[in-house]
Design a protein around this motif. Structure first.
Motif, PDB file in Angstrom:
ATOM      1  N   VAL A  31      55.843  37.098  38.470  1.00 15.97           N
ATOM      2  CA  VAL A  31      56.190  36.973  37.060  1.00 15.97           C
ATOM      3  C   VAL A  31      55.386  37.979  36.244  1.00 15.97           C
ATOM      4  CG1 VAL A  31      56.830  34.534  37.215  1.00 15.97           C
ATOM      5  CG2 VAL A  31      54.475  35.152  36.718  1.00 15.97           C
ATOM      6  N   GLY A  32      55.839  38.188  35.015  1.00 19.84           N
ATOM      7  CA  GLY A  32      55.139  39.124  34.142  1.00 19.84           C
ATOM      8  C   GLY A  32      56.124  39.750  33.190  1.00 19.84           C
ATOM      9  N   PRO A  33      55.589  40.382  32.139  1.00 25.46           N
ATOM     10  CA  PRO A  33      56.475  40.966  31.129  1.00 25.46           C
ATOM     11  C   PRO A  33      57.356  42.082  31.710  1.00 25.46           C
ATOM     12  CG  PRO A  33      54.156  41.099  30.473  1.00 25.46           C
ATOM     13  CD  PRO A  33      54.174  40.588  31.858  1.00 25.46           C
ATOM     14  N   SER A  34      58.397  42.427  30.970  1.00 20.54           N
ATOM     15  CA  SER A  34      59.278  43.520  31.396  1.00 20.54           C
ATOM     16  C   SER A  34      58.508  44.831  31.423  1.00 20.54           C
ATOM     17  CB  SER A  34      60.452  43.666  30.432  1.00 20.54           C
ATOM     18  OG  SER A  34      61.111  42.456  30.295  1.00 20.54           O
ATOM     19  N   GLY A  35      58.925  45.700  32.292  1.00 20.73           N
ATOM     20  CA  GLY A  35      58.337  47.042  32.321  1.00 20.73           C
ATOM     21  C   GLY A  35      57.017  47.109  33.050  1.00 20.73           C
ATOM     22  N   THR A  36      56.652  46.039  33.776  1.00 23.58           N
ATOM     23  CA  THR A  36      55.386  46.068  34.496  1.00 23.58           C
ATOM     24  C   THR A  36      55.600  46.430  35.959  1.00 23.58           C
ATOM     25  OG1 THR A  36      55.620  43.674  34.648  1.00 23.58           O
ATOM     26  CG2 THR A  36      54.062  44.524  33.028  1.00 23.58           C
ATOM     27  N   GLY A  37      56.844  46.748  36.324  1.00 19.10           N
ATOM     28  CA  GLY A  37      57.092  47.245  37.674  1.00 19.10           C
ATOM     29  C   GLY A  37      57.384  46.174  38.710  1.00 19.10           C
ATOM     30  N   LYS A  38      57.972  45.056  38.273  1.00 19.00           N
ATOM     31  CA  LYS A  38      58.274  43.982  39.237  1.00 19.00           C
ATOM     32  C   LYS A  38      59.388  44.401  40.195  1.00 19.00           C
ATOM     33  CE  LYS A  38      59.085  40.764  36.121  1.00 19.00           C
ATOM     34  NZ  LYS A  38      58.891  41.549  34.882  1.00 19.00           N
TER      35      LYS A  38
ATOM     36  N   LEU B 177      61.778  27.408  36.495  1.00 16.17           N
ATOM     37  CA  LEU B 177      62.043  27.731  37.902  1.00 16.17           C
ATOM     38  C   LEU B 177      60.718  28.005  38.628  1.00 16.17           C
ATOM     39  CD1 LEU B 177      64.955  27.918  38.927  1.00 16.17           C
ATOM     40  CD2 LEU B 177      64.752  30.395  38.880  1.00 16.17           C
ATOM     41  N   THR B 178      59.885  28.811  37.988  1.00 15.40           N
ATOM     42  CA  THR B 178      58.607  29.201  38.585  1.00 15.40           C
ATOM     43  C   THR B 178      57.745  27.970  38.845  1.00 15.40           C
ATOM     44  OG1 THR B 178      58.791  31.184  37.233  1.00 15.40           O
ATOM     45  CG2 THR B 178      56.686  30.813  38.310  1.00 15.40           C
ATOM     46  N   GLN B 179      57.674  27.094  37.839  1.00 17.84           N
ATOM     47  CA  GLN B 179      56.839  25.900  37.976  1.00 17.84           C
ATOM     48  C   GLN B 179      57.394  24.953  39.037  1.00 17.84           C
ATOM     49  OE1 GLN B 179      53.932  25.867  36.809  1.00 17.84           O
ATOM     50  NE2 GLN B 179      54.297  27.698  35.555  1.00 17.84           N
ATOM     51  N   SER B 180      58.736  24.855  39.123  1.00 22.50           N
ATOM     52  CA  SER B 180      59.330  23.898  40.055  1.00 22.50           C
ATOM     53  C   SER B 180      59.203  24.350  41.501  1.00 22.50           C
ATOM     54  CB  SER B 180      60.820  23.702  39.761  1.00 22.50           C
ATOM     55  OG  SER B 180      61.021  23.517  38.393  1.00 22.50           O
ATOM     56  N   PHE B 181      59.348  25.626  41.751  1.00 23.37           N
ATOM     57  CA  PHE B 181      59.449  26.075  43.150  1.00 23.37           C
ATOM     58  C   PHE B 181      58.279  26.940  43.621  1.00 23.37           C
ATOM     59  CE2 PHE B 181      63.889  25.414  41.793  1.00 23.37           C
ATOM     60  CZ  PHE B 181      64.276  24.489  42.760  1.00 23.37           C
ATOM     61  N   GLY B 182      57.535  27.513  42.680  1.00 19.05           N
ATOM     62  CA  GLY B 182      56.511  28.478  43.074  1.00 19.05           C
ATOM     63  C   GLY B 182      55.374  27.855  43.861  1.00 19.05           C
ATOM     64  N   GLU B 183      55.101  28.378  45.045  1.00 14.12           N
ATOM     65  CA  GLU B 183      53.945  27.928  45.820  1.00 14.12           C
ATOM     66  C   GLU B 183      52.826  28.952  45.723  1.00 14.12           C
ATOM     67  OE1 GLU B 183      55.824  25.475  49.488  1.00 14.12           O
ATOM     68  OE2 GLU B 183      56.505  27.537  49.302  1.00 14.12           O
ATOM     69  N   ASN B 184      53.205  30.168  45.427  1.00  8.33           N
ATOM     70  CA  ASN B 184      52.225  31.231  45.204  1.00  8.33           C
ATOM     71  C   ASN B 184      52.755  32.051  44.046  1.00  8.33           C
ATOM     72  OD1 ASN B 184      50.186  33.176  45.537  1.00  8.33           O
ATOM     73  ND2 ASN B 184      51.466  34.375  46.944  1.00  8.33           N
ATOM     74  N   ILE B 185      52.082  31.976  42.917  1.00  9.49           N
ATOM     75  CA  ILE B 185      52.583  32.673  41.734  1.00  9.49           C
ATOM     76  C   ILE B 185      51.713  33.892  41.462  1.00  9.49           C
ATOM     77  CG2 ILE B 185      53.053  32.463  39.257  1.00  9.49           C
ATOM     78  CD1 ILE B 185      53.470  29.430  39.811  1.00  9.49           C
ATOM     79  N   ILE B 186      52.364  35.061  41.479  1.00 11.62           N
ATOM     80  CA  ILE B 186      51.638  36.307  41.260  1.00 11.62           C
ATOM     81  C   ILE B 186      52.008  36.816  39.871  1.00 11.62           C
ATOM     82  CG2 ILE B 186      51.366  38.681  42.043  1.00 11.62           C
ATOM     83  CD1 ILE B 186      52.453  37.405  44.823  1.00 11.62           C
ATOM     84  N   ILE B 187      50.996  36.968  39.038  1.00  9.02           N
ATOM     85  CA  ILE B 187      51.270  37.444  37.681  1.00  9.02           C
ATOM     86  C   ILE B 187      50.953  38.931  37.621  1.00  9.02           C
ATOM     87  CG2 ILE B 187      50.718  37.209  35.237  1.00  9.02           C
ATOM     88  CD1 ILE B 187      49.756  34.289  36.073  1.00  9.02           C
ATOM     89  N   ILE B 188      51.983  39.716  37.336  1.00 11.39           N
ATOM     90  CA  ILE B 188      51.761  41.141  37.152  1.00 11.39           C
ATOM     91  C   ILE B 188      51.694  41.364  35.655  1.00 11.39           C
ATOM     92  CG2 ILE B 188      52.724  43.429  37.471  1.00 11.39           C
ATOM     93  CD1 ILE B 188      53.866  42.598  40.029  1.00 11.39           C
TER      94      ILE B 188
ATOM     95  N   LYS C 103      50.032  43.099  31.869  1.00 12.95           N
ATOM     96  CA  LYS C 103      49.788  44.357  31.173  1.00 12.95           C
ATOM     97  C   LYS C 103      48.497  45.002  31.667  1.00 12.95           C
ATOM     98  CE  LYS C 103      53.175  44.866  28.219  1.00 12.95           C
ATOM     99  NZ  LYS C 103      54.176  45.839  28.632  1.00 12.95           N
ATOM    100  N   GLU C 104      47.533  44.174  32.029  1.00 14.17           N
ATOM    101  CA  GLU C 104      46.250  44.741  32.457  1.00 14.17           C
ATOM    102  C   GLU C 104      46.415  45.552  33.740  1.00 14.17           C
ATOM    103  OE1 GLU C 104      46.976  41.573  32.431  1.00 14.17           O
ATOM    104  OE2 GLU C 104      46.351  40.567  34.281  1.00 14.17           O
ATOM    105  N   GLY C 105      47.564  45.343  34.393  1.00 15.52           N
ATOM    106  CA  GLY C 105      47.822  46.089  35.628  1.00 15.52           C
ATOM    107  C   GLY C 105      48.246  47.518  35.357  1.00 15.52           C
ATOM    108  N   ILE C 106      48.555  47.804  34.119  1.00 16.02           N
ATOM    109  CA  ILE C 106      49.060  49.145  33.810  1.00 16.02           C
ATOM    110  C   ILE C 106      47.933  50.060  33.369  1.00 16.02           C
ATOM    111  CG2 ILE C 106      50.518  50.427  32.196  1.00 16.02           C
ATOM    112  CD1 ILE C 106      52.519  48.309  32.377  1.00 16.02           C
ATOM    113  N   ASN C 107      47.954  51.258  33.910  1.00  8.25           N
ATOM    114  CA  ASN C 107      46.982  52.291  33.537  1.00  8.25           C
ATOM    115  C   ASN C 107      45.556  51.786  33.539  1.00  8.25           C
ATOM    116  OD1 ASN C 107      48.953  54.224  33.111  1.00  8.25           O
ATOM    117  ND2 ASN C 107      49.314  53.469  31.041  1.00  8.25           N
ATOM    118  N   GLU C 108      45.198  51.049  34.569  1.00  8.34           N
ATOM    119  CA  GLU C 108      43.828  50.530  34.547  1.00  8.34           C
ATOM    120  C   GLU C 108      42.836  51.627  34.894  1.00  8.34           C
ATOM    121  OE1 GLU C 108      43.632  47.293  37.258  1.00  8.34           O
ATOM    122  OE2 GLU C 108      43.872  48.531  39.006  1.00  8.34           O
TER     123      GLU C 108
END
Lengths: 214, 257
Positions: free
Chosen positions: A35-42, A196-207, A209-214
């Motif tokens: 999960v994560g905002p648009s444009g983060t490269g998912k 959906l994420t809360q109901s089924f997610g067993e491992n939730i990876i958040i991508i 903004k901090e992932g960009i241009n670090e």
């Protein structure tokens, strides 16, 4: 270097020298959400994982092997990406199965088998139904059923419920998750749907903004 | 047989009067292409006068170098035309087209002039006009084939992506596009052959008959050139696409369109 239950692991992964991913672990036989905002490269991440894109930096390990050392065709047969853009031939459902299987060099599955996979995806049409007359959501589910029927080891779904209404989306994901659990298939889902994420997610990876241009 | 009546310049220029008919119809039908018609007629006139002067000089002073230079010029021009209509393709694809056009054109031309006619390859009277027909048609075929190929691929991005994600090899995905483009490029030439002699007397044959050649000889030349053209188109498009489509993917089986 990989833990036993990790199927994918990334290290210092970068794409296009614009997107820098934090190190990610995908857990085997579990339902992994990205999960994560648009444009983060998912979406790009999924394409990096199946080798249809190459990273500009860093490494990806699939079952402890650097995917650069793997035959990408074999990798994609095991790690199936169901992208957002659905493609079906302008033919019946049965003919679509046949054509996709033909491209993979396989005989088409039995009618019974096709119907089983369509049922998982909440499709109850006759196999003779022409795919050109279906709605976007129906086409998305037929497409999913075909990919599922190849029984990959990992299934990657990019916004699988984008064209479905809420109830339909829930049913399909529930069925797909059950099917994958029963068959030891690892699931990776990109979704904007919190529920959906809360109901089924067993491992939730958040991508993030901090992932960009670090 | 009578030899041809030479046109004097006054009588010849009367043919330009026919353009007035086109201009009148264009005006009446509000077709805004009068400029193009005049430009096209003007350019054709200048280009052909130049070609006539050059050919007269070459025929009077035959030398292999002239034939080679003329051929290279034709090939360069036809390659330029094909590539200018397909700007978006990668560099290696362009190279594949260039070599395919040059190789197919020269190979078929050489076979025609040296084996069928039995003349020297450096005989300007045979090589230059035949080269024009063979290379010109190859150019049209290559343009049509490439246009079909690139448009199909652009329109079916989803299909390519889906099959790639399913673990299908790029070769298996792209070959149907190659075959379809080749078929499309070949159809006009084959259809042309179907109607030949019934609907029209083709250009080369007409020219030969006008200049006094026996119709039976003219017919044999026409048949020979049609088969040569068809083969040249087929070979050019086949080679261009067969070598070209391989430039669209890499060893990681990633397709770059």
């Amino acid at each position: 270097m990989c833990m036993e239950n990790t199927i994918f692991e990334t290290k210092d992964l970068a794409f296009n020298a614009q997107i820098y991913y934090q190190d990610i672990k995908i857990i085997k036989d579990k339902v992994n959400f990205i999960v994560g905002p648009s444009g983060t490269g998912k979406s790009s991440l999924l394409r990096l994982l199946n080798g249809t894109l190459s990273p500009s930096g860093g490494e990806i390990y699939y079952q402890s092997t650097n995917i650069l050392e793997m035959d990408t065709i074999e990798l994609r047969k095991e790690v199936s990406l169901i992208s957002q853009s659905v493609f079906l031939f302008d033919e019946s459902i049965r003919e679509n199965f046949r054509l996709f299987y033909d491209y993979r060099g396989l005989d088409k599955p039995s009618d019974h088998m096709m119907e089983e996979y369509l049922k998982i995806c909440n499709i109850s049409f006759s196999l003779d139904k022409d795919c050109t007359t279906m709605s976007g959501g129906e086409r998305q589910r037929v497409y999913l059923a075909i990919f599922l029927s190849f029984m990959p080891k990992v299934i990657m779904l990019d916004e699988p419920t984008s064209a479905l209404d809420k109830d339909n989306g829930l049913t399909v994901i529930q069925n797909v998750v059950d099917f994958c659990k029963n068959n030891n298939i690892t699931v990776i889902i990109i979704s904007h749907d919190n529920h959906l994420t809360q109901s089924f997610g067993e491992n939730i990876i958040i991508i993030g903004k901090e992932g960009i241009n670090e | 047989m009578n030899s041809i009546i030479k046109l004097d310049i006054i009588h010849f220029s009367l043919i330009y009067l026919l353009l007035l008919i086109i201009l009148a119809i264009m005006k009446k039908s509000k077709i805004n292409q009068t400029k193009l018609l005049l430009l096209a007629s003007f350019r054709m006139t200048i280009q052909l006068i130049l070609a006539g002067l050059i050919l007269t000089y070459i025929f009077d002073n035959p030398h292999p170098a002239f034939v080679v230079i003329y051929l290279l010029g034709m090939i360069a021009f036809s390659v330029h035309r094909v590539l200018s209509k397909n700007k978006d393709i990668n560099k290696n694809f362009k190279l594949a087209i260039t070599f395919s056009l040059a190789f197919s054109g020269v190979f078929i031309l050489g076979y025609f002039v040296m084996v069928v006619v039995g003349e020297s390859f450096f005989s300007p009277q045979y090589t230059i006009p035949l080269a024009g027909m063979i290379i010109g048609n190859s150019m049209t075929g290559a343009t049509l084939g490439m246009k079909t190929f690139t448009e199909d691929i652009k329109n079916q991005r989803n299909k390519i992506e889906a099959l790639l994600n399913l673990g299908v090899t790029p070769k298996k995905i792209l070959l149907p596009f190659v075959n379809n483009a080749l078929e499309t490029a070949l159809l006009p030439t084959m259809n042309n052959m179907l109607g030949m002699g019934i609907i029209s007397l083709p250009g080369m044959m007409t020219g030969q008959i006008l200049s006094g050649t026996e119709p039976t000889t003219a017919i044999m030349y026409q048949i020979a050139i049609m088969i040569a053209i068809c083969t040249a188109v087929c070979l050019t498009v086949f080679c261009s696409l067969t070598f070209g489509y391989k430039t669209l993917y890499n060893s990681r089986n990633q397709i770059k369109l």
